[in-house]
Design an enzyme around this catalytic site. Structure first.
Site, mmCIF file in Angstrom:
data_model
loop_
_atom_site.group_PDB
_atom_site.id
_atom_site.type_symbol
_atom_site.label_atom_id
_atom_site.label_comp_id
_atom_site.label_asym_id
_atom_site.label_seq_id
_atom_site.Cartn_x
_atom_site.Cartn_y
_atom_site.Cartn_z
ATOM 1 N N ASP A 1 6.026 -2.769 11.012
ATOM 2 C CA ASP A 1 4.674 -2.673 11.570
ATOM 3 C C ASP A 1 4.213 -1.220 11.675
ATOM 4 O OD1 ASP A 1 3.960 -5.340 11.914
ATOM 5 O OD2 ASP A 1 4.991 -5.494 13.831
ATOM 6 N N GLU B 1 -4.741 -12.991 6.745
ATOM 7 C CA GLU B 1 -5.023 -13.794 5.554
ATOM 8 C C GLU B 1 -4.171 -15.048 5.454
ATOM 9 O OE1 GLU B 1 -3.719 -10.720 5.709
ATOM 10 O OE2 GLU B 1 -2.152 -10.410 4.222
ATOM 11 N N HIS C 1 -12.313 -8.963 2.787
ATOM 12 C CA HIS C 1 -10.925 -8.482 2.754
ATOM 13 C C HIS C 1 -9.937 -9.649 2.832
ATOM 14 C CE1 HIS C 1 -7.722 -5.445 3.580
ATOM 15 N NE2 HIS C 1 -7.170 -6.509 4.126
ATOM 16 N N GLU C 2 -10.128 -10.499 3.821
ATOM 17 C CA GLU C 2 -9.182 -11.616 3.985
ATOM 18 C C GLU C 2 -9.219 -12.542 2.781
ATOM 19 O OE1 GLU C 2 -7.161 -11.111 6.200
ATOM 20 O OE2 GLU C 2 -8.314 -9.611 7.281
ATOM 21 N N HIS D 1 -7.321 -11.322 -0.229
ATOM 22 C CA HIS D 1 -5.869 -11.543 -0.165
ATOM 23 C C HIS D 1 -5.462 -12.850 -0.862
ATOM 24 C CE1 HIS D 1 -4.022 -8.317 2.055
ATOM 25 N NE2 HIS D 1 -4.836 -8.434 3.082
ATOM 26 N N TYR E 1 -3.881 0.922 3.009
ATOM 27 C CA TYR E 1 -5.211 0.366 2.756
ATOM 28 C C TYR E 1 -6.065 1.348 1.942
ATOM 29 C CZ TYR E 1 -4.320 -3.122 6.448
ATOM 30 O OH TYR E 1 -3.797 -4.138 7.204
ATOM 31 N N GLU F 1 -2.247 -4.555 0.507
ATOM 32 C CA GLU F 1 -3.401 -4.046 1.254
ATOM 33 C C GLU F 1 -4.293 -3.117 0.433
ATOM 34 O OE1 GLU F 1 -4.207 -5.504 3.711
ATOM 35 O OE2 GLU F 1 -2.375 -6.391 4.514
ATOM 36 N N LYS G 1 -7.280 -1.817 17.174
ATOM 37 C CA LYS G 1 -8.033 -0.740 16.541
ATOM 38 C C LYS G 1 -9.236 -0.317 17.368
ATOM 39 C CE LYS G 1 -11.701 -0.992 13.863
ATOM 40 N NZ LYS G 1 -12.681 -0.951 12.819
#
Ligand SMILES: [Zn+2]
Length: 651
Positions: free
Chosen positions: A416, A313, A337-338, A341, A424, A360, A600
């Site tokens: 991280d 974002e 989603h982005e 933000h 989320y 998130e 992912k």
């Protein structure tokens, strides 16, 4: 950012790039008179959270960066940024005479400070030995408490926050490409900085690059900028360091609307504009719910397939993986989603990484609301179910301490390492719980008020709780108790009072899958022709641990999963194929793992491969080929999975 979720939840890193470079009017003024960007000088008063950020050496209670001025050269040959960073400082503690910055793998050449007579003088500094997770503390002696300090530095070719791609690794094949990924604490690998969300600053940058390379930043990008190798940027809204971003490559612009558009390599731009055509509608829907978009332009930058996340974002210019461009807009929740933000995260920011759910979780909730507004409740429900199924799997494996929304300090060595299912999905579920109890009208008004109240501030979870009690629980007594609120935030697992979602469309998929497993009748095309990515994902996720080769062949014959261009299907089909010994898919698996670097999508297949000696061999051979095109973040993840498998060889 969007890390690991499935479709809707990719890693979202949001970045908004503005066009009108140098035009400060471009900064979106608040349409309703509510708080706009505060003067940077107000930030000290506004950031009242006296929380210690364990992931930064900075001492923001003593001195704060109000503005950062960068002068950088992009050197592709040496995979290096070189130049200067000049900080305009607010000395808060009258006894303070040191500026402490975060760095990682930087070469520091020189530090100077501005004297009261306007001349610059050399300052003493010390760069400490590197800590594995935090990097090297840079301590600058500033006995005169200079209002401006300048550091001359160069980045390492292996900077954790930068990826350098040779022309061969790009779509066009002729121009090199580089981009940053600063979240969580990688900004310090390309800018010496107070790398904590407790500090917000405005920034400007002058960047030079080869003439044929376009440079963009998380600032006021100009769609009409001449490509001449010299670029200027201004970011008038104060941002935390993790939203610093830069990208350079053969990038062209196509508009979606007056204030939104796509930057991409020439060969990719058209498909991206078509896939993300609803971006302007998304902005409007979100503004109706939560107030004006305050950042000027909202553009998308389409990165190469090696981008390790779904999106980031970065303000005004979201960085986006190309793997969501699948032709039917089924994965555009990533954009929602982005974009979300721009309210939760970039506008109201967590004050330490232990409160990541504030960014998130609330963003994932808003994302789902945008999806529902644009694509209907059935799709929003499917995405909820997919996310919660993933959460159930992840929560079986992860430590309960990682299942708390607000992490206890000391839980993570590396920020991280937080659980995406927690920050989320559980975070969004918590918001859905509040919405369900209080009703949409009340909850929407509350959330809008929350964004206004904390705009351009960084807050800890305790502030969220305080505000929620005062503005939601107490004005509406008897609906949610303080104990229920705190159970969601401080306890592991999912509370029993969590609202459940039923998806009739998934129920139909379940019926079709059961019939196929029972008697081998593949779901009819008349049914599956209506299926979107979400239904296919659910179809595959409900399969047994392994299938017979005949069954896999039958599915491939009917639906062509092997070689699918849809990464969401590939990331589920290939592990199933590997577990089932379906070696016919090996070539396609290798190709997929070499072409795609998004963590992912590829990690489930690596994880499945390393379970057997033959699979481990394929994983290692493929990784060797893929590695030059992977981002350092992805490389680290794959190395860890392979190393672990070799330590405990499969039986
Ligand atoms: Zn995100």
């Amino acid at each position: 950012m969007r890390l690991q979720l499935l479709m809707t939840r990719l890693l979202t890193i949001c970045f908004a790039a503005t066009l009108a470079a140098g035009c400060s009017r471009d900064a979106a003024p608040p349409a309703d008179g509510s708080a706009g960007a505060p003067a940077a000088t107000d930030q000290a008063e506004m950031t009242t959270a006296a929380e210690h950020d364990e992931y930064s050496y900075a001492e923001p209670d003593k001195v704060r960066t109000e503005d950062l001025a960068l002068q950088l050269d992009v050197d592709f040959d040496n995979r290096q940024l070189t130049g200067t960073a000049t900080y305009t400082l607010d000395w808060l503690d009258e006894d303070a005479t040191q500026l402490v910055l975060d760095t990682r793998d930087l070469s520091i050449e020189k530090v100077v400070g501005e004297r009261s007579d306007g001349r610059w003088e050399d300052l003493e500094y010390e760069l400490a030995d590197a800590d594995e997770n935090l990097g090297s503390k840079l301590t600058i002696e500033a006995p005169q408490r200079s209002s401006r300090i300048r550091v001359t530095y160069a980045t390492s070719p292996d900077a954790s926050g930068l990826q350098w791609l040779t022309p061969a690794m790009t779509e066009g094949g002729e121009t090199p490409f580089m981009f940053s990924q600063s979240q969580q604490i990688h900004a310090r690998s390309w800018v010496p900085v107070q790398d904590t969300t407790r500090v917000r600053f405005t920034y400007t940058a002058n960047v030079t690059a080869p003439d044929d390379v376009m440079v963009l930043m998380s600032a006021d990008n100009d769609p009409d900028a001449a490509r001449d190798g010299t670029y200027s940027f201004e970011m008038p809204q104060p941002i935390p360091s993790y939203l610093l971003a830069i990208a350079a490559g053969d990038l062209v612009f196509e508009p979606i609307s007056e204030r939104a558009g796509v930057w991409a390599e020439p060969a990719a731009v058209e498909a991206a504009v078509a896939e993300f055509a609803d971006t302007e509608k998304m902005i409007q829907v979100t503004e109706e719910l939560y107030g004006p978009y305050r950042w000027g332009r909202y553009d998308l930058l389409i990165l190469p397939p090696s981008f390790p996340y779904g999106g980031m974002e970065n303000p005004r210019l979201s960085f986006i993986t190309p793997t969501v461009i699948v032709g039917d807009q089924s994965l555009v929740a990533l954009i929602a989603h982005e974009l979300a933000h721009s309210w939760s995260g970039n506008l109201v920011t967590f004050s330490t990484s232990n409160d990541a759910w504030l960014n998130e979780g609330i963003t994932s909730y808003v994302e789902n609301r945008i999806v529902e507004e644009l694509y209907g409740k059935a799709r929003a429900d499917m995405e909820n179910v997919i996310g919660r199924n993933e959460l159930a799997v992840e929560f079986e494996e992860i430590d309960p301490s990682l299942q708390r929304l607000a992490l206890k300090p000391g839980t993570l060595d590396d920020p991280d390492g937080s659980s995406s299912a927690t920050v989320y999905t559980k975070g969004a579920w918590f918001m859905q719980f509040l919405e369900q109890r209080f009703g949409r009208e009340t909850f929407d008004a509350f959330l809008r008020g929350y964004f206004d109240h904390f705009a351009f501030q960084s807050i800890p979870t305790t502030k969220f709780i305080e505000y929620t009690k005062a503005h939601l629980l107490e004005p509406n007594p008897g609906i949610v108790s303080a104990a229920e609120l705190e159970e969601w935030i401080y306890e592991p697992g999912i509370p029993d009072n969590a609202p459940q979602t039923d998806s009739p469309r998934f129920n139909a998929v379940d019926t079709a899958r059961a019939a196929w497993l029972d008697d081998g009748t593949v779901p009819a095309q008349s049914l599956t022709s209506e299926w979107t990515t979400q239904e296919w994902v659910h179809f595959l996720e409900g399969m047994p641990e392994t299938l017979s080769i005949e069954q896999l062949d039958a599915l491939d014959d009917a639906y062509g999963f092997t070689g699918t261009p849809n990464g969401e299907l590939a990331q589920r089909w290939y592990p199933l194929a590997v577990r089932s010994g379906y070696t016919q898919a090996n070539d396609a698996i290798a190709e997929f793992l070499v072409d795609i670097g998004r963590r992912k999508l590829i990690m489930p297949t690596y994880a499945a491969l390393v379970q057997t000696p033959e699979g481990l061999q394929l994983a290692e051979e493929t990784f060797a080929e893929a590695r030059p095109g992977y981002h350092p973040i992805t490389t680290g993840s794959v190395e860890a999975v392979i190393a672990e498998a070799k330590q405990a060889p499969a039986q």
